[in-house]
Design a protein around this motif. Structure first.
Motif, PDB file in Angstrom:
ATOM      1  N   LEU A  37      55.888  36.909  47.762  1.00 51.64           N
ATOM      2  CA  LEU A  37      54.907  37.988  47.671  1.00 51.64           C
ATOM      3  C   LEU A  37      55.401  39.248  48.368  1.00 51.64           C
ATOM      4  O   LEU A  37      55.068  40.368  47.949  1.00 51.64           O
ATOM      5  CB  LEU A  37      53.574  37.529  48.253  1.00 51.64           C
ATOM      6  N   GLY A  38      56.194  39.098  49.417  1.00 51.52           N
ATOM      7  CA  GLY A  38      56.783  40.273  50.056  1.00 51.52           C
ATOM      8  C   GLY A  38      57.703  41.022  49.110  1.00 51.52           C
ATOM      9  O   GLY A  38      57.709  42.260  49.070  1.00 51.52           O
ATOM     10  N   SER A  39      58.500  40.273  48.344  1.00 47.48           N
ATOM     11  CA  SER A  39      59.391  40.917  47.363  1.00 47.48           C
ATOM     12  C   SER A  39      58.591  41.588  46.261  1.00 47.48           C
ATOM     13  O   SER A  39      58.947  42.683  45.797  1.00 47.48           O
ATOM     14  CB  SER A  39      60.337  39.877  46.767  1.00 47.48           C
ATOM     15  N   LEU A  40      57.500  40.940  45.827  1.00 45.99           N
ATOM     16  CA  LEU A  40      56.662  41.539  44.785  1.00 45.99           C
ATOM     17  C   LEU A  40      55.960  42.791  45.297  1.00 45.99           C
ATOM     18  O   LEU A  40      55.774  43.760  44.548  1.00 45.99           O
ATOM     19  CB  LEU A  40      55.641  40.516  44.285  1.00 45.99           C
ATOM     20  N   LEU A  41      55.556  42.790  46.565  1.00 45.43           N
ATOM     21  CA  LEU A  41      54.939  43.976  47.155  1.00 45.43           C
ATOM     22  C   LEU A  41      55.918  45.150  47.163  1.00 45.43           C
ATOM     23  O   LEU A  41      55.533  46.299  46.905  1.00 45.43           O
ATOM     24  CB  LEU A  41      54.462  43.674  48.572  1.00 45.43           C
ATOM     25  N   ALA A  42      57.182  44.875  47.447  1.00 41.96           N
ATOM     26  CA  ALA A  42      58.194  45.931  47.414  1.00 41.96           C
ATOM     27  C   ALA A  42      58.322  46.523  46.008  1.00 41.96           C
ATOM     28  O   ALA A  42      58.497  47.736  45.847  1.00 41.96           O
ATOM     29  CB  ALA A  42      59.536  45.379  47.883  1.00 41.96           C
ATOM     30  N   LEU A  43      58.210  45.684  44.981  1.00 38.52           N
ATOM     31  CA  LEU A  43      58.246  46.187  43.610  1.00 38.52           C
ATOM     32  C   LEU A  43      57.031  47.057  43.318  1.00 38.52           C
ATOM     33  O   LEU A  43      57.137  48.095  42.646  1.00 38.52           O
ATOM     34  CB  LEU A  43      58.316  45.022  42.621  1.00 38.52           C
ATOM     35  N   ARG A  44      55.872  46.638  43.796  1.00 39.51           N
ATOM     36  CA  ARG A  44      54.651  47.420  43.571  1.00 39.51           C
ATOM     37  C   ARG A  44      54.758  48.795  44.228  1.00 39.51           C
ATOM     38  O   ARG A  44      54.322  49.800  43.676  1.00 39.51           O
ATOM     39  CB  ARG A  44      53.445  46.668  44.128  1.00 39.51           C
ATOM     40  N   ARG A  45      55.341  48.849  45.417  1.00 39.52           N
ATOM     41  CA  ARG A  45      55.468  50.126  46.117  1.00 39.52           C
ATOM     42  C   ARG A  45      56.427  51.075  45.421  1.00 39.52           C
ATOM     43  O   ARG A  45      56.390  52.283  45.664  1.00 39.52           O
ATOM     44  CB  ARG A  45      55.931  49.877  47.559  1.00 39.52           C
ATOM     45  N   ARG A  46      57.286  50.539  44.576  1.00 37.82           N
ATOM     46  CA  ARG A  46      58.194  51.373  43.788  1.00 37.82           C
ATOM     47  C   ARG A  46      57.570  51.810  42.469  1.00 37.82           C
ATOM     48  O   ARG A  46      58.238  52.386  41.616  1.00 37.82           O
ATOM     49  CB  ARG A  46      59.494  50.626  43.531  1.00 37.82           C
ATOM     50  N   GLY A  47      56.292  51.515  42.275  1.00 36.96           N
ATOM     51  CA  GLY A  47      55.593  51.957  41.070  1.00 36.96           C
ATOM     52  C   GLY A  47      55.744  51.034  39.886  1.00 36.96           C
ATOM     53  O   GLY A  47      55.519  51.448  38.743  1.00 36.96           O
ATOM     54  N   LEU A  48      56.086  49.778  40.113  1.00 37.65           N
ATOM     55  CA  LEU A  48      56.234  48.806  39.029  1.00 37.65           C
ATOM     56  C   LEU A  48      55.000  47.922  38.931  1.00 37.65           C
ATOM     57  O   LEU A  48      54.346  47.621  39.933  1.00 37.65           O
ATOM     58  CB  LEU A  48      57.479  47.940  39.264  1.00 37.65           C
ATOM     59  N   VAL A  49      54.698  47.520  37.726  1.00 36.29           N
ATOM     60  CA  VAL A  49      53.620  46.564  37.483  1.00 36.29           C
ATOM     61  C   VAL A  49      54.231  45.170  37.503  1.00 36.29           C
ATOM     62  O   VAL A  49      55.264  44.921  36.869  1.00 36.29           O
ATOM     63  CB  VAL A  49      52.933  46.834  36.130  1.00 36.29           C
ATOM     64  N   VAL A  50      53.611  44.245  38.207  1.00 29.18           N
ATOM     65  CA  VAL A  50      54.195  42.919  38.404  1.00 29.18           C
ATOM     66  C   VAL A  50      53.239  41.859  37.866  1.00 29.18           C
ATOM     67  O   VAL A  50      52.048  41.847  38.213  1.00 29.18           O
ATOM     68  CB  VAL A  50      54.498  42.658  39.896  1.00 29.18           C
ATOM     69  N   ILE A  51      53.769  40.988  37.039  1.00 26.18           N
ATOM     70  CA  ILE A  51      53.047  39.818  36.532  1.00 26.18           C
ATOM     71  C   ILE A  51      53.774  38.591  37.055  1.00 26.18           C
ATOM     72  O   ILE A  51      54.965  38.403  36.803  1.00 26.18           O
ATOM     73  CB  ILE A  51      53.018  39.777  34.993  1.00 26.18           C
ATOM     74  N   LEU A  52      53.079  37.742  37.783  1.00 19.29           N
ATOM     75  CA  LEU A  52      53.659  36.524  38.349  1.00 19.29           C
ATOM     76  C   LEU A  52      53.177  35.323  37.548  1.00 19.29           C
ATOM     77  O   LEU A  52      51.969  35.075  37.444  1.00 19.29           O
ATOM     78  CB  LEU A  52      53.256  36.372  39.819  1.00 19.29           C
ATOM     79  N   VAL A  53      54.115  34.583  36.974  1.00 22.24           N
ATOM     80  CA  VAL A  53      53.802  33.400  36.175  1.00 22.24           C
ATOM     81  C   VAL A  53      54.393  32.184  36.872  1.00 22.24           C
ATOM     82  O   VAL A  53      55.607  32.099  37.054  1.00 22.24           O
ATOM     83  CB  VAL A  53      54.361  33.520  34.744  1.00 22.24           C
ATOM     84  N   LEU A  54      53.536  31.238  37.254  1.00 23.49           N
ATOM     85  CA  LEU A  54      53.951  30.022  37.940  1.00 23.49           C
ATOM     86  C   LEU A  54      53.855  28.845  36.982  1.00 23.49           C
ATOM     87  O   LEU A  54      52.859  28.696  36.275  1.00 23.49           O
ATOM     88  CB  LEU A  54      53.075  29.783  39.175  1.00 23.49           C
ATOM     89  N   THR A  55      54.887  28.003  36.962  1.00 29.13           N
ATOM     90  CA  THR A  55      54.958  26.921  35.980  1.00 29.13           C
ATOM     91  C   THR A  55      54.848  25.532  36.594  1.00 29.13           C
ATOM     92  O   THR A  55      54.962  24.542  35.875  1.00 29.13           O
ATOM     93  CB  THR A  55      56.277  27.008  35.193  1.00 29.13           C
ATOM     94  N   CYS A  56      54.647  25.427  37.908  1.00 29.11           N
ATOM     95  CA  CYS A  56      54.510  24.127  38.556  1.00 29.11           C
ATOM     96  C   CYS A  56      53.090  23.955  39.098  1.00 29.11           C
ATOM     97  O   CYS A  56      52.495  24.915  39.603  1.00 29.11           O
ATOM     98  CB  CYS A  56      55.504  23.979  39.719  1.00 29.11           C
ATOM     99  N   PRO A  57      52.529  22.745  39.020  1.00 26.56           N
ATOM    100  CA  PRO A  57      51.227  22.504  39.638  1.00 26.56           C
ATOM    101  C   PRO A  57      51.309  22.730  41.148  1.00 26.56           C
ATOM    102  O   PRO A  57      52.267  22.320  41.791  1.00 26.56           O
ATOM    103  CB  PRO A  57      50.940  21.031  39.306  1.00 26.56           C
ATOM    104  N   ASP A  58      50.289  23.371  41.687  1.00 28.93           N
ATOM    105  CA  ASP A  58      50.296  23.687  43.116  1.00 28.93           C
ATOM    106  C   ASP A  58      48.853  23.777  43.599  1.00 28.93           C
ATOM    107  O   ASP A  58      48.061  24.555  43.059  1.00 28.93           O
ATOM    108  CB  ASP A  58      51.030  25.013  43.358  1.00 28.93           C
ATOM    109  N   ARG A  59      48.522  22.981  44.623  1.00 31.77           N
ATOM    110  CA  ARG A  59      47.160  23.011  45.142  1.00 31.77           C
ATOM    111  C   ARG A  59      46.834  24.339  45.795  1.00 31.77           C
ATOM    112  O   ARG A  59      45.665  24.714  45.894  1.00 31.77           O
ATOM    113  CB  ARG A  59      46.983  21.887  46.169  1.00 31.77           C
ATOM    114  N   GLY A  60      47.830  25.052  46.233  1.00 33.06           N
ATOM    115  CA  GLY A  60      47.583  26.334  46.867  1.00 33.06           C
ATOM    116  C   GLY A  60      47.539  27.500  45.904  1.00 33.06           C
ATOM    117  O   GLY A  60      47.559  28.655  46.347  1.00 33.06           O
TER     118      GLY A  60
END
Length: 398
Positions: A347-370
């Protein structure tokens, strides 16, 4: 006759001691057949040319035909020849191609057999193994031809109709359900006037016709470069779900790329998986830059068909790849990150992308309780997080 030489030796001894002419005639005849037959078999087999024709790129579960041309370039007939093609087990329906043929001088022969693209991948085909021999079967000769051929089986592609990636660019081409700006060139309809609506959006002709103030409704859209980052570091996936989750990630990347390029959008692909055609690099990160067009789509599908999960000793950190390879993306572009689950620093890396004016879509492919917590934390930094554990879950984009 595997024992032809001992037989000739015995026949020579009998002819020498008995002095019977018929034994000598038989000895000369058999010896001549033996010598000439071996020379004939070797020369005729060397003059045979094998050529294979087929589609080099097929889709998953597609059946395709291999056309084989056998040509005898010499004036010597080929008495017999056994042909065997070397085909990966992932393409064979359980039957290996094997054929015994004979050829007249200068004859062309066409054969065929079918294969089945049962699994995504890059598959070398060949060589052909041609085995021939003389009339007495006292010797066999082997030649190998048609090496270096291949078949690429594309990953499964799921049709996506409502891929609504958000955008930060004022205008665009692709419809989107989440927008900061509207596209004034795309009028979707009208609605009743509400307090605060701009007079520029008034539709005076419709207002006069219906007898009340009407405001134009504009369709939101995007027309932005989209970078797909696919994590294929095996260490980031749970062992129990690794195979299914990585294959699903490849399906997602392929489906998104096909959808966007068909809409004439620029797409790039970056992964930390292993490309078997780039094995010379110590730590490769297969990358295809932002491009448009069908030819570029073919390169993307080729790479997604070939790429394999990187083992622990060959993997490149996905977060490093994400930070390095995203530097050249234009402001307002979209980044689709396909990975297993949230790991430390993601999420820290994704936040850096957002601060550069990029739109970020995160797709997770593994089951995760969190995952609910991941969605909450991602939403706080302006990242849309989705969990796609099956192809049916792609309905969010259909």
């Amino acid at each position: 006759m595997p024992g032809i030489l001992p037989f000739l030796v015995v026949l020579l001894a009998v002819a020498f001691f008995t002095k019977v002419d018929s034994f000598f005639y038989l000895l000369y005849t058999l010896f001549g057949i033996y010598v000439l037959g071996r020379l004939w078999a070797r020369r005729s087999l060397a003059g045979v040319v094998l050529h294979r024709q087929h589609d080099q790129r097929v889709f998953l579960e597609e059946r395709f035909t291999i056309e084989v041309e056998v040509r005898n370039r010499t004036w010597l007939p080929v008495l017999w020849m056994r042909l065997t093609d070397t085909v990966p087990a992932e393409l064979t329906p359980g039957i290996v191609f094997r054929q015994v043929v004979s050829l007249l001088p200068r004859e062309r022969l066409r054969l065929s057999y079918s294969l089945h693209g049962r699994r995504r991948g890059y598959y070398p085909i060949g060589p052909f193994v041609a085995l021939g021999g003389d009339l007495l079967s006292s010797a066999t000769y082997e030649t190998r031809q048609a090496e270096g051929d291949f078949v690429i089986v594309y990953p499964k592609i799921v049709a996506l109709r409502n891929l609504g990636f958000p955008s930060q660019s004022p205008f665009g081409i692709l419809p989107s359900r989440e927008r900061l700006f509207k596209d004034p060139t795309r009028i979707r309809g009208v609605r009743d006037y509400q307090t605060g609506d701009s007079l520029r959006r008034m539709d005076w002709k419709t207002s006069a016709r219906v007898g009340s103030l009407q405001v134009r409704r504009y369709e939101p859209a995007i027309a932005l470069a989209t970078a797909i980052f696919l994590n294929l570091d095996g260490a980031d996936y749970l062992r129990a779900y690794r195979s299914r989750a990585t294959e699903l990630g490849i399906v997602i990347a392929a489906s998104v790329a096909v959808h966007l390029i068909e809409k004439r959008q620029a797409v790039s692909l970056v992964t930390n998986g292993c490309d078997p055609l780039q094995s010379s690099a110590p730590a490769p990160t297969p990358t295809l830059p932002l491009r448009k067009g069908r030819e570029h789509l073919m390169h993307i599908l080729d790479l997604l068909a070939r790429v394999e999960v990187a083992s622990d000793d060959k993997a490149v950190s996905f977060l490093d790849v994400l930070s390095r390879k995203s530097l050249g993306l234009p402001w307002g572009g979209t980044v689709v990150v396909v990975t297993a689950r949230e790991v430390e620093g993601l999420l820290g890396s994704l936040l850096a992308l957002r601060r550069r004016g990029l739109v970020v879509i995160l797709v997770l492919t593994c089951p995760d309780r969190g995952f609910p917590l991941t969605v909450q934390r991602a939403d706080q930094i302006g990242v849309q997080a989705l969990r796609v554990w099956s192809e049916q879950a792609l309905d969010v984009w259909r």
